[in-house]
Write an enzyme that holds these catalytic residues in place. Structure first.
Site, PDB file in Angstrom:
ATOM      1  CG  HIS A 157      39.640  31.941  34.058  1.00  0.00           C
ATOM      2  ND1 HIS A 157      38.615  31.056  34.332  1.00  0.00           N
ATOM      3  CD2 HIS A 157      39.308  33.101  34.665  1.00  0.00           C
ATOM      4  CE1 HIS A 157      37.693  31.672  35.056  1.00  0.00           C
ATOM      5  NE2 HIS A 157      38.082  32.912  35.278  1.00  0.00           N
ATOM      6  CB  SER A 278      67.969  17.552  26.688  1.00  0.00           C
ATOM      7  OG  SER A 278      67.866  16.569  25.684  1.00  0.00           O
ATOM      8  CE  LYS A 284      63.816  20.809  26.535  1.00  0.00           C
ATOM      9  NZ  LYS A 284      63.415  19.421  26.331  1.00  0.00           N
ATOM     10  CD  GLU A 291      59.856  18.875  34.246  1.00  0.00           C
ATOM     11  OE1 GLU A 291      59.282  18.164  33.431  1.00  0.00           O
ATOM     12  OE2 GLU A 291      61.055  19.183  34.146  1.00  0.00           O
TER      13      GLU A 291
END
Ligand code: ARG
Length: 465
Positions: A157, A278, A284, A291
């Site tokens: 979970h 970024s 970043k 992704e």
């Protein structure tokens, strides 16, 4: 002007829109190597069976070789007016060797031709995917060996559940990849029957030898029913199903990488090679590759879905609908190959923050089950009761704001007086994982054994066929 390959009964040429919807050369040009190989096998068989003259067969084979090198060297001109790869090749053959080229299409049709070509292409692609998956497994196994003892939180979970070893977690993906390879191997086995010689749909009156062409092209045997052979695409569907499942597996790992690299979690760091920056926020480090692996799953499942819908309700035998099989499949299997390679790269380079992993492993009272197990083992308490007692101890620790192994023994004894100092020893994350020696469990000893076994298996491993 009517089509010179089939325009005998036509007076006019197609409308521009007809040509636009009908043309497939932009997609099926990728089948050129398979198309030429199948044509060479067919011509050799026609000659061996005395259906065409040996001279014609020789010219055809030479012409096809010339076409192959023209295409690989980029000098071949693909013509949209010629619709597809089959007619582009045959038309060029006629330019090269003259009317004898017209004998190549004896006892075959584009219907058995395209089924044969695409099976060969899918087979080659399965082999390449298998090689990539084996490499991915090797990368995982090497990192698993390195991290057999590294303790990290295991989750259910997405809540801290019990400590596990990082090596064990990595080996979970080795198992998934093994089943993925098994599914591709199954699909390969079933697809390996040659449709060539099924002709348009009914077979042919010429004395062809389908066993010879099947053998020449590496098929196990010819397909047994000509209608089935030209009208089914289950070999594509099955391969796409295997691809969809494999990509779902990759997406799960990709998602974990995204979570683990978040500064809020910080269990791992990706190398610069697999991270992007970024354009506005200088600090970043984005896990774009992970992704995109996660996202590629969409188009892979989408292609499977699309082809299932194309095939649904199609009557026998060949229908032009089936021309839609290639674009999605090529896109999906290409995306899968890229996703596998990206994961392999990320796995090879990722840096595990061992200290952070170990600290996180102990958070959230992750060793509560170990205490319950101790109560069962030492005090012979029924597990349900032990679960309840431990729950009360966890509540006390939460109240005091300390970890389970930092709770004073006296406080535990308020809940259960028979608890001894020995119980405290089982509460460390290291002893927790070390105790999980059941077959398939997370203990470092198990991980080392499993990883070594995989390493051996993968040493000279090709698809099990
Ligand atoms: N380009 C076609 C395809 O991919 C080849 C088969 C065409 N057959 C036909 N009877 N028009 O399906």
């Amino acid at each position: 002007m009517s089509n010179k390959m089939w325009g005998g009964r036509f007076e006019g040429g197609p409308d521009a829109i007809m040509e636009a919807i009908n043309v497939s050369i932009d997609v099926d040009r990728h089948l050129y190597a398979q198309d030429i190989a199948a044509s060479k096998a067919h011509a050799a068989m026609l000659s061996a069976q005395g259906i065409i003259a040996a001279d014609d067969a020789k010219n055809i084979a030479q012409g096809l070789d010339t076409i192959l090198s023209e295409i690989t060297q980029g000098t071949f001109t693909f013509k949209r007016a010629l619709e597809d790869i089959h007619m582009n090749v045959e038309s060029r053959l006629a330019e090269l060797i003259g009317p004898g080229a017209g004998r190549l299409h004896t006892a075959r049709s584009r219907n058995d031709q395209v089924a044969t070509d695409f099976k060969l292409w899918v087979r080659d692609t399965i082999d390449a995917l298998d090689t990539a998956l084996a490499e991915y497994q090797r990368a995982l196994v090497e990192r698993a060996l390195e991290h057999a003892d590294t303790v990290m939180p295991g989750f259910t979970h997405l809540q801290t559940a019990q400590p596990v070893t990082f090596g064990h977690h990595l080996l979970a993906y080795v198992e998934m990849a093994a089943r993925d390879r098994g599914r591709f191997a199954d699909a390969r086995k079933r697809l390996n029957e040659s449709p060539l010689g099924s002709a348009a749909l009914a077979g042919t009156s010429f004395p062809i030898d389908r066993f010879a062409t099947a053998k020449a092209l590496g098929f196990d045997r010819p397909t047994a029913n000509s209608l089935d052979a030209v009208s089914d695409r289950d070999f594509v569907l099955e391969t796409l199903s295997a691809a969809a499942i494999a990509s779902v597996h990759l997406s799960r790992f990709a998602e974990e990488i995204v979570i683990w690299t978040s500064p809020l979690v910080g269990l791992i760091r990706l190398s610069d090679k697999f991270t992007t920056g970024s354009s506005i926020m200088p600090q970043k480090r984005n896990p774009d590759a992970a992704e995109l692996v996660r996202a590629k799953t969409g188009r892979i499942i989408g292609s499977l879905n699309a082809l299932l819908i194309v095939m649904k309700g199609l009557p026998l035998a060949y229908q032009k609908d089936m021309q839609e099989d290639k674009e999605g499949a090529m896109d999906a299997l290409g995306a899968l190959a890229l996703a596998i390679n990206a994961m392999t790269g990320m796995v090879r380079d990722l840096i595990a923050d061992k200290a952070r992993m170990e600290q996180a492993a102990g958070d959230g009272y992750a060793t509560a089950t170990d205490l319950a197990d101790w109560l069962v083992r030492t005090l012979k308490m029924p597990f349900r009761e032990a679960h309840h007692v431990t729950g009360r101890i966890v509540a006390k620790a939460a109240e005091a704001g300390v970890a389970l192994d930092a709770l004073p023994l006296a406080t535990m004894q308020v809940v259960e007086p028979r608890i001894t100092a020995e119980a405290l020893a089982v509460l460390s994350v290291q002893s927790s994982v070390a105790s999980r020696t059941s077959f398939g469990g997370t203990a470092p000893k198990n991980v080392r054994e499993q990883a070594e076994a995989w390493r051996k298996r993968l040493e000279n491993d090709a698809i099990s066929r």
